[in-house]
Structures are given as structure tokens and as C-alpha cells.
Scaffold this active site. Structure first.
Site, PDB file in Angstrom:
ATOM      1  N   ASP A  84      25.357  30.990  22.334  1.00 27.01           N
ATOM      2  CA  ASP A  84      26.049  30.576  23.546  1.00 27.01           C
ATOM      3  C   ASP A  84      26.309  31.792  24.439  1.00 27.01           C
ATOM      4  OD1 ASP A  84      27.699  28.525  25.037  1.00 27.01           O
ATOM      5  OD2 ASP A  84      29.283  29.945  24.531  1.00 27.01           O
TER       6      ASP A  84
ATOM      7  N   GLU B 265      20.969  31.288  25.053  1.00 30.37           N
ATOM      8  CA  GLU B 265      21.347  30.730  26.338  1.00 30.37           C
ATOM      9  C   GLU B 265      21.449  31.953  27.256  1.00 30.37           C
ATOM     10  OE1 GLU B 265      24.647  27.702  28.214  1.00 30.37           O
ATOM     11  OE2 GLU B 265      25.374  29.288  26.905  1.00 30.37           O
TER      12      GLU B 265
END
Length: 662
Positions: A336, A371
Site C-alpha cells: 500500500d 501501489e
């Protein structure tokens, strides 16, 4: 309690060896570290860790056993402008604890202070670390090691995926065990996915703001204990680690990999007004990016940003990843806000954590997905990660939606994304699989909502609809919401089919959002991070069986097409791809730039994808030869051989060339 001896400086955390427990804690700037042990009645006994090796404090407690509850009180300077916020009044979690006892609560006693230290003792409300015996019988477990070229990722939430499944026992729904239930294993296999990517399962907390609103952090992107399995998804907190391992073992036996969404960018301590659980009190300056005024750099939007460039924090992150790989046998990670991992503070491909992962034989062997952005300056790094990493490709997401839903994209740009985004990823030996193609993800509209809503509808989140992106590239087909005439519903169905076909038959690594194959809707909420309810849970009894079958057929088809499974960049004349116009002729320069949104894509000389992205019906002349529309675009029993395709608006079809010797 026995007397602490020096013990060993590694590994980090509490390690049980069958005779006692070795405790280690990294803190570069501490002056003294107290180990706090609690008996069954909750009485606390404090003892200084007796040894320090470099910046690791350590001690060994003979006769200590699994189940022992403990924490730390760390002494050092209170100097906020230098980033130091030591406060021994606050009981601290071991950042490497494998289990946590107690709930995170919204209590001001947990705050260590802003400009001056808060001297109230937090032990009465602070969560406590628990010693865990990591032994587990993996039997003959082997990772599937699915090649990237064959990988189909299915992104899912542990609870939301199975909580409403009518065939799974009520005491098992929403748990790790439900993931491994025979009904779910069978479903995954019939659908054809090869990797289950789980939203965070490292233990997380709900932010104080959400607690005050009566909401919870459903997604889990607010980490409390990165080495501990989240107990919310277990039948008992004591068995969470075992239940997760059991699920991984069962999924592996079925040939399905497990990829974890992991949050190495911030912690649940949020901003300076947030609770002090662990890192802030252990070594604030080493673990976080600190501004000149002593506050945090907030490159995550979550109040703080982990500094993963210092030796201690890099080793903390490396050992965290090794725990999940070595002790839980996971097959990879999706990181993330992964640009934080490469900040020094500027982003670098050779950042310390990236180098540590590359040089670790266990971590460099698993799937790594970034990401590739954060919200700080220079945080958008799509295409710039080291070669070991694949990346979420937002270029693909936006281009696919714009082509099919807004007719605002050239054929050339669509083809670039369909062909693996070579302009972004074709360097340093990277292959097309480095592009993780997605049309939807947990963050944003579901597929059904992409074709049903023009605007986000996030009022239930308590932020007056200010949260969530406004840039959705969606199209409601004339009516906002799920209702509509038969014509509207049919046009939405065609758009969903077109989006799924593009996702699953493009070059790169496709990622499917769980529920999209059901027609799942979140009623226009594109930021449902705090909605732990029927809005986000998949309703299996209302699943669109026809759409599920369509999706499964596309996945089976993908695995048959060499151009999509060889993981090679397409070159002109290599026979892997041919781009044609609606008359089956090569596309002109003008058509690539400004032509109508209609095209034919011939893959491996055998499979023809016809695309009509316009709002009008279009006839397309197929290339020379006989072409048969194939499932799921035609019936199994009575295939139709065509020379011309009558393409509906927003329509797509796939044909297979009929062999002349048949």
C-alpha cells in the site's frame, strides 16, 4: 519472575525456545528500556532489559512461556523539535508482537502529550503484547509458484467475501477458515483465479474519529501490530495465527497463491494528537519522517509516514515481511502507498528497503506488487519501481474506463494499454506482467457502480461526501443508480462485458475485484473503508450467475492464448498481435489518433477480438477466413460462423479462426 539474563540481539520481538523467552527491542535513542510483565490478575512487574547490542536492547527470561502478556516502557529525552517523545508513563506494544491482548480504545490516557509529556499511566487501557509459540506443522505444503504469465489475481476482503455465503457454517463465515472451505475452494477453481490477494490481515485499529462516529476501519489500512494476524477474522483470538496458516495450506493444496496487502507506510498512531501505541514511544525519530518543527510529514494522508530509510526501520520491515513468508508461507505482497518504501526522502530505486528486499533470498523469490504512489511531492512513481516489482497500472484503469464509458480516448492510447503499457514498463528487463491491470479495486467504484453512477455517494462515511475521488471515469447510461429501463440495463450489461473482456484479454497481469463477477454494488460509495455491513459484504444469493460464468469463460480463454501467456513484448511482425480497423485492414495513422472507437485485435493468428466502443451499432468485416464466435460470446452447442460482425453499442466479441483441415 526469574531474573533476566542478557539473551541475544536477534531476532526482533519475543522468541520462545522451549525453555524461556528472548526479548529484543530496537531503539537508537533510548536511555533505558523496561520490560513489563503482567500476571493473570493484571499485576505489572518491571525489569530493565540488561543488554544492548548496537541499537537493539535485549534480555532473556528463563521459564517464561507462551501466553505471557508483556509490554515496554522506554525512557529517553522528551525533545519534540528533535523528534524525541519518550514517555515511560505509556505502556508500549512490542512492534514485533505476534499477538495482541486488548482492544484499541479512544481514550486520552493513550496520548503521550503534544508539547509536554502526559504523565498519566496508560497501562489500564493500553493493549498488551502476548508471547506466541510459532511452531506449526506445515506437513508437505508447497507454494504453487504460479508464473507471472499465468497469474490471475482476485482481490478480496476476508470477512466481506464469505460473511453472507449461505453454504458456509454460521460459525465460520467471515473467517480465515471460510476462505479454505470446500465451497470457496471449488468456487475459486471454477472461476479460474490463481492468486487470492487479501486486504490487510496484519492486526489493525479503528481510528478514534471512526470510533466516535460508531464506525470501524473495515478495510484494515491502519496497522497496529504488523507481525500479528488480525483476530477479527478468526473464531478465537488465540487461534488466529493457526487458522490463517490452515487457510494458506488449504489454498496451496488447491493450487491457489495467497498475496497479502501490507501497509508499510504509516501506523495507527496517526498524528501528534493520536494515541501512542508503540513506535512513537519506542523511537519516534527513527521510525517516522519528522519535519523541522517536530511534526510528522504526512505523505500518506493518515497523519504520519514511516521512515524506511534508517537501518533499524529497514530491518523491522524486512523481518516483518520474512515473518509472513517464513512463518505463514504467503506467496507475495501488494504494498500500500509503496512510494513511501523508496523515500530517502526523495524516491530512489536503490532505496535501502528495496535493496534489503532484493538481497534477501526469501523475499526476492515471492511476488511483489507496488501501489506506486503516495500523496507527497514526487510520490507518483508509476513505472519507476525496481525490476523485482510489478505495479498497479492506473493508466490501464483510466484508459479502459474512458474508452468504453466516455469515448474520450484514441485507439492508439487504448492499444498501448491493451499491449502491456510498454511505454511505462519496457525497461531494465521488465516484462509485460509488471503491469498489474485493473479496472476496479477495493478503493473506488465496483464494476457495477462504474456503469450505474456518474457521481460518488459516500454520505454514509460521515464526511459529507467529501471523501473519495471525484475522477471516476464512470457512466450511468442515462439514469443515476441501479434502477433503469430494460434498454438501460442491457446497455450496462454490454459495458460490463466490454470492461471485463478488456481486463482479462489484455497483456499484463489481470486483477479482478471480488464481487465484480457477481454484479456487486456499493450503491455509489467509492470509499467504503468504514462500511462493515451489507453495503460491502458480497450477497451470494443475489449473485449474477450469468456474469460469473462469463468471467470464468474469459479467464479460461485467456489461458489458451499464447500472446497473453508468453510474457513477451509484442513486436511488429512476430505473429502475436495484429491491429485492424472495422474493414479488417491495418489501421492508418489518422485512425490511430482520431479514428472512431472501433477496432479488431488479432492475437496469435487465431483469436480475434472485435471492439465497438461507440454508442452506435456498427458492422465489422472480419479478416479473410472463417470465424466462429466462441463462448462466452456464443452458445456452446450451435456456434455461428461469420464473415461480418453486427456490433452493438459498447459491444465486444471474440472469434476463433476455423481451421481449414476441420
Amino acid at each position: 519472575m526469574s531474573k533476566l539474563t542478557a539473551g541475544k540481539p536477534a531476532p526482533l520481538g519475543a522468541s520462545y525456545d522451549g525453555k524461556g523467552v528472548n526479548f529484543t527491542l530496537f531503539s537508537a535513542h533510548a536511555e533505558r528500556v523496561e520490560l513489563c510483565v503482567f500476571d493473570k490478575q493484571g499485576n505489572e512487574r518491571r525489569t530493565d532489559l540488561p543488554a544492548r547490542t548496537g541499537d537493539v536492547w535485549h534480555g532473556y527470561l528463563p521459564e517464561a512461556r507462551p501466553g505471557l502478556r508483556y509490554g515496554y516502557r522506554v525512557h529517553g529525552p522528551w525533545d519534540p523539535y528533535q523528534g524525541h517523545r519518550y514517555n515511560p508513563a505509556k505502556l508500549l506494544l512490542d512492534p514485533c508482537a505476534h499477538r495482541v491482548d486488548g482492544e484499541e480504545v479512544d481514550d486520552p490516557i493513550l496520548h503521550s502529550g503534544h508539547d509536554s509529556p502526559d504523565d498519566r499511566d496508560s497501562a489500564a487501557v493500553a493493549p498488551r503484547s502476548v508471547v506466541v509459540d510459532l511452531h506449526y506443522d506445515w506437513e508437505d505444503d508447497e507454494p504453487p509458484r504460479t508464473p507471472w504469465s499465468k497469474t490471475i489475481i482476485y482481490e478480496a476482503h476476508v470477512k466481506g467475501l464469505t460473511y453472507l455465503h449461505p453454504g458456509i457454517p454460521k460459525d465460520l463465515v467471515g473467517t480465515y477458515g471460510a476462505l479454505a472451505h470446500p465451497l470457496m475452494i471449488s468456487y475459486f477453481q471454477k472461476l479460474g483465479i490463481t492468486a487470492l490477494e487479501l486486504l490487510p490481515v496484519a492486526q489493525f485499529a479503528s481510528e478514534p474519529r471512526l470510533q466516535r462516529l460508531g464506525l470501524t476501519n473495515y478495510w484494515g489500512y491502519n496497522p497496529l501490530a504488523m507481525f500479528a494476524v488480525e483476530p477479527r477474522y478468526a473464531t478465537s483470538p488465540k487461534t488466529a495465527l493457526k487458522e490463517f496458516r490452515d487457510a494458506v495450506k488449504a489454498l496451496h493444496a488447491a493450487g491457489i497463491e495467497v498475496i497479502l496487502d501490507i501497509v508499510l507506510n504509516h501506523s495507527a498512531e496517526i498524528d501528534l494528537d493520536g494515541p501512542t501505541f508503540s513506535l512513537r514511544g519506542i523511537d519516534n525519530r527513527s521510525y517516522y519522517w519528522i519535519r523541522d518543527d517536530g511534526d510528522y510529514h504526512n505523505w500518506t494522508g493518515c497523519g504520519n509516514t514511516l521512515n524506511l530509510s534508517t537501518p533499524g526501520s529497514v530491518e523491522y520491515a524486512r523481518q516483518c515481511l520474512r515473518f509472513w513468508v517464513d512463518e505463514c508461507h504467503v506467496d507475495g505482497f501488494r504494498f500500500d502507498l509503496a512510494s513511501v518504501m523508496g523515500r530517502t526522502p526523495e524516491f530512489r530505486q536503490d532505496a535501502p528497503l528495496f535493496e534489503a528486499i532484493k538481497n534477501d533470498p526469501h523475499l526476492s523469490a515471492v511476488k511483489l506488487i507496488a501501489e506506486p504512489w503516495d500523496i507527497g511531492d514526487g510520490g507518483y512513481q508509476v513505472g519507476n519501481f525496481p525490476p523485482l516489482f510489478a505495479e498497479w497500472n492506473d493508466h490501464f484503469r483510466d484508459a479502459t474506463r474512458r474508452f468504453w464509458l466516455q469515448q474520450s480516448l484514441s485507439l492508439g492510447e487504448f492499444a498501448r494499454r491493451f499491449a502491456g503499457s510498454s511505454d511505462v514498463y519496457h525497461y531494465n528487463g521488465r516484462l509485460p506482467s509488471a503491469s498489474v491491470n485493473l479496472v476496479t479495486a477495493h478503493d473506488g467504484f465496483t464494476l457495477q457502480d462504474c456503469v450505474s453512477f456518474n457521481q460518488k455517494h459516500n454520505e454514509a462515511n460521515g464526511e459529507e461526501n467529501r471523501d473519495g475521488t471525484n475522477n471516476n471515469h464512470s457512466f450511468n447510461h442515462g439514469i443515476e443508480g441501479l434502477d433503469g429501463s430494460l434498454d438501460v440495463i442491457e446497455r450496462r450489461r454490454a459495458s460490463v462485458h466490454a470492461l471485463l473482456t478488456t481486463l482479462l484479454l489484455s497483456q499484463g497481469t489481470p486483477m479482478l475485484l471480488a464481487g465484480d463477477e457477481h454484479g456487486h454494488s456499493q450503491h455509489g460509495n467509492n470509499n467504503a473503508y468504514c462500511q462493515d455491513n451489507a453495503l460491502t459484504w458480497l450477497d451470494w444469493e443475489k449473485a449474477n450467475a450469468g456474469l460469473t460464468a462469463f468471467t470464468a469463460a474469459l479467464i479460461r480463454l485467456r489461458q489458451q492464448i499464447p500472446a497473453l501467456t508468453e510474457d513477451c513484448w509484442w513486436q511488429e511482425g512476430d505473429g502475436r498481435v495484429c491491429w485492424l480497423n472495422e474493414n479488417a485492414q491495418p489501421l492508418s495513422f489518422e485512425a490511430w489518433q482520431q479514428g472512431s472507437p472501433r477496432m479488431q485485435i488479432l492475437l496469435s493468428g487465431t483469436w480475434l477480438i472485435t471492439l465497438n466502443g461507440s454508442q452506435d451499432v456498427a458492422d465489422m468485416a472480419l479478416p479473410e477466413g472463417e470465424w466462429r464466435a466462441i463462448p462466452p460470446f456464443a452458445g456452446e452447442d450451435n456456434p455461428v460462423i461469420l464473415a461480418v460482425w453486427h456490433g452493438p453499442a459498447h459491444g465486444v466479441c471474440v472469434f476463433e479462426k476455423v481451421r481449414s483441415d476441420v
